[in-house]
Design a protein around this motif. Structure first.
Motif, PDB file in Angstrom:
ATOM      1  N   THR A  68      22.828  29.539  82.401  1.00 22.53           N
ATOM      2  CA  THR A  68      21.912  28.920  81.447  1.00 22.53           C
ATOM      3  C   THR A  68      22.691  28.708  80.152  1.00 22.53           C
ATOM      4  OG1 THR A  68      21.178  31.043  80.603  1.00 22.53           O
ATOM      5  CG2 THR A  68      19.914  30.122  82.444  1.00 22.53           C
ATOM      6  N   GLU A  69      22.042  28.100  79.154  1.00 21.88           N
ATOM      7  CA  GLU A  69      22.729  27.806  77.898  1.00 21.88           C
ATOM      8  C   GLU A  69      23.247  29.081  77.221  1.00 21.88           C
ATOM      9  OE1 GLU A  69      19.776  26.716  78.794  1.00 21.88           O
ATOM     10  OE2 GLU A  69      19.494  24.618  78.261  1.00 21.88           O
ATOM     11  N   LEU A  70      22.506  30.164  77.333  1.00 13.00           N
ATOM     12  CA  LEU A  70      22.889  31.393  76.634  1.00 13.00           C
ATOM     13  C   LEU A  70      23.464  32.455  77.571  1.00 13.00           C
ATOM     14  CD1 LEU A  70      19.987  31.572  74.048  1.00 13.00           C
ATOM     15  CD2 LEU A  70      22.342  30.846  73.674  1.00 13.00           C
ATOM     16  N   ALA A  71      23.970  32.023  78.717  1.00  9.03           N
ATOM     17  CA  ALA A  71      24.603  32.967  79.643  1.00  9.03           C
ATOM     18  C   ALA A  71      25.973  33.365  79.088  1.00  9.03           C
ATOM     19  CB  ALA A  71      24.774  32.325  81.014  1.00  9.03           C
ATOM     20  N   PRO A  72      26.242  34.677  79.006  1.00  3.53           N
ATOM     21  CA  PRO A  72      27.558  35.098  78.520  1.00  3.53           C
ATOM     22  C   PRO A  72      28.650  34.787  79.542  1.00  3.53           C
ATOM     23  CG  PRO A  72      26.121  37.010  78.919  1.00  3.53           C
ATOM     24  CD  PRO A  72      25.348  35.793  79.274  1.00  3.53           C
ATOM     25  N   TYR A  87      29.450  32.415  74.947  1.00  2.00           N
ATOM     26  CA  TYR A  87      28.342  31.888  75.769  1.00  2.00           C
ATOM     27  C   TYR A  87      28.709  30.524  76.342  1.00  2.00           C
ATOM     28  CZ  TYR A  87      25.793  35.618  73.476  1.00  2.00           C
ATOM     29  OH  TYR A  87      25.405  36.842  73.032  1.00  2.00           O
ATOM     30  N   SER A  88      28.041  30.159  77.434  1.00  2.00           N
ATOM     31  CA  SER A  88      28.375  28.893  78.093  1.00  2.00           C
ATOM     32  C   SER A  88      27.905  27.676  77.294  1.00  2.00           C
ATOM     33  CB  SER A  88      27.786  28.851  79.500  1.00  2.00           C
ATOM     34  OG  SER A  88      26.397  28.692  79.440  1.00  2.00           O
ATOM     35  N   CYS A  89      26.826  27.797  76.544  1.00  2.00           N
ATOM     36  CA  CYS A  89      26.278  26.711  75.702  1.00  2.00           C
ATOM     37  C   CYS A  89      25.642  25.569  76.490  1.00  2.00           C
ATOM     38  CB  CYS A  89      27.326  26.135  74.748  1.00  2.00           C
ATOM     39  SG  CYS A  89      28.013  27.375  73.657  1.00  2.00           S
ATOM     40  N   GLY A  92      24.557  24.865  83.930  1.00  2.00           N
ATOM     41  CA  GLY A  92      25.351  24.271  85.001  1.00  2.00           C
ATOM     42  C   GLY A  92      25.988  25.327  85.872  1.00  2.00           C
ATOM     43  N   ARG A  93      26.841  24.874  86.760  1.00  2.00           N
ATOM     44  CA  ARG A  93      27.531  25.779  87.676  1.00  2.00           C
ATOM     45  C   ARG A  93      28.906  26.124  87.120  1.00  2.00           C
ATOM     46  NH1 ARG A  93      25.875  23.126  93.384  1.00  2.00           N
ATOM     47  NH2 ARG A  93      24.101  24.486  93.712  1.00  2.00           N
ATOM     48  N   LEU A  94      29.243  27.408  87.199  1.00  3.60           N
ATOM     49  CA  LEU A  94      30.555  27.871  86.755  1.00  3.60           C
ATOM     50  C   LEU A  94      31.579  27.490  87.813  1.00  3.60           C
ATOM     51  CD1 LEU A  94      32.205  29.519  84.693  1.00  3.60           C
ATOM     52  CD2 LEU A  94      31.669  31.542  86.043  1.00  3.60           C
ATOM     53  N   ILE A 118      38.219  28.674  78.025  1.00  3.30           N
ATOM     54  CA  ILE A 118      37.569  29.876  78.545  1.00  3.30           C
ATOM     55  C   ILE A 118      37.011  29.660  79.947  1.00  3.30           C
ATOM     56  CG2 ILE A 118      35.613  31.451  78.183  1.00  3.30           C
ATOM     57  CD1 ILE A 118      36.295  30.962  75.117  1.00  3.30           C
ATOM     58  N   ALA A 119      36.328  28.532  80.148  1.00  2.00           N
ATOM     59  CA  ALA A 119      35.719  28.282  81.463  1.00  2.00           C
ATOM     60  C   ALA A 119      35.471  26.795  81.660  1.00  2.00           C
ATOM     61  CB  ALA A 119      34.409  29.049  81.586  1.00  2.00           C
ATOM     62  N   VAL A 120      35.239  26.430  82.920  1.00  2.00           N
ATOM     63  CA  VAL A 120      34.881  25.059  83.288  1.00  2.00           C
ATOM     64  C   VAL A 120      33.502  25.113  83.940  1.00  2.00           C
ATOM     65  CG1 VAL A 120      35.496  23.045  84.683  1.00  2.00           C
ATOM     66  CG2 VAL A 120      37.298  24.431  83.640  1.00  2.00           C
ATOM     67  N   VAL A 121      32.592  24.283  83.429  1.00  2.00           N
ATOM     68  CA  VAL A 121      31.206  24.273  83.903  1.00  2.00           C
ATOM     69  C   VAL A 121      30.823  22.855  84.325  1.00  2.00           C
ATOM     70  CG1 VAL A 121      28.800  24.724  83.247  1.00  2.00           C
ATOM     71  CG2 VAL A 121      30.617  26.186  82.358  1.00  2.00           C
ATOM     72  N   LEU A 122      30.101  22.754  85.424  1.00  2.00           N
ATOM     73  CA  LEU A 122      29.629  21.458  85.912  1.00  2.00           C
ATOM     74  C   LEU A 122      28.113  21.406  85.796  1.00  2.00           C
ATOM     75  CD1 LEU A 122      30.242  18.739  87.340  1.00  2.00           C
ATOM     76  CD2 LEU A 122      29.919  19.931  89.496  1.00  2.00           C
ATOM     77  N   PRO A 123      27.582  20.591  84.856  1.00  2.00           N
ATOM     78  CA  PRO A 123      26.121  20.477  84.753  1.00  2.00           C
ATOM     79  C   PRO A 123      25.550  19.708  85.945  1.00  2.00           C
ATOM     80  CG  PRO A 123      27.209  19.142  83.064  1.00  2.00           C
ATOM     81  CD  PRO A 123      28.278  19.798  83.871  1.00  2.00           C
ATOM     82  N   LYS A 124      24.267  19.912  86.223  1.00  2.00           N
ATOM     83  CA  LYS A 124      23.613  19.143  87.285  1.00  2.00           C
ATOM     84  C   LYS A 124      23.698  17.662  86.925  1.00  2.00           C
ATOM     85  CE  LYS A 124      20.196  22.402  88.990  1.00  2.00           C
ATOM     86  NZ  LYS A 124      18.774  22.743  89.047  1.00  2.00           N
TER      87      LYS A 124
END
Length: 153
Positions: A68-72, A87-89, A92-94, A118-124
């Motif tokens: 979620t937006e506020l997932a650490p 936070y992910s901000c 989406g999927r990590l 820090i990370a790569v996220v793929l939103p729906k």
């Protein structure tokens, strides 16, 4: 800017045209200021949740942790005893976390927008347009930084 109401704890989301988002520290984040040394980076969020355990496979990215937006994403400790939660901000999927910063934390400060991500996220797919609507553009962020500078002086 000011994620979860914490002053200056800013994150940067770089979105590619293929909707993949890279989460990094924004230029004004306290960890990127002079005199800070990163002592540890921990992707272990809770007893049962480690971002390092994220295993993604296939075209549909099966097995990816949903954020979620506020997932650490991780916790970063600095030499002055401060601990910052990143936070992910975005929802989406990590897709992946940057394990290179575990063995070389300095890269986070030296190259925060490239190798120090820090990370790569793929939103729906259906949310990929709305993901960026809540974020600041570089110009808007520069204005926030200018306001901070003016209010502190």
């Amino acid at each position: 800017a000011d994620v979860k109401g914490r002053p200056c704890e800013d994150f940067c989301v770089l979105q590619h045209s293929n909707r993949i988002c890279v989460i990094t520290l924004a230029e004004a984040h306290p960890l990127l200021q002079n005199g800070k040394t990163i002592t540890s980076i921990n992707y272990q969020i809770s007893a049962n949740c480690s971002r390092l355990q994220n295993k993604v496979s296939g075209k549909s990215k099966r097995g990816a942790q949903f954020l979620t937006e506020l997932a650490p994403l991780c916790r970063i400790s600095s030499s002055d005893g401060e601990e910052y939660t990143i936070y992910s901000c975005i929802r989406g999927r990590l897709i992946e976390v940057n394990e290179n910063i575990l063995s070389n934390p300095a890269i986070l400060q030296e190259k925060p927008l490239t190798e120090g991500y820090i990370a790569v996220v793929l939103p729906k797919f259906e949310e990929s347009k709305s993901v960026t609507q809540g974020l600041l553009t570089q110009k808007e962020y520069d204005e926030v930084l200018l306001k901070r500078l003016n209010s502190s002086s």
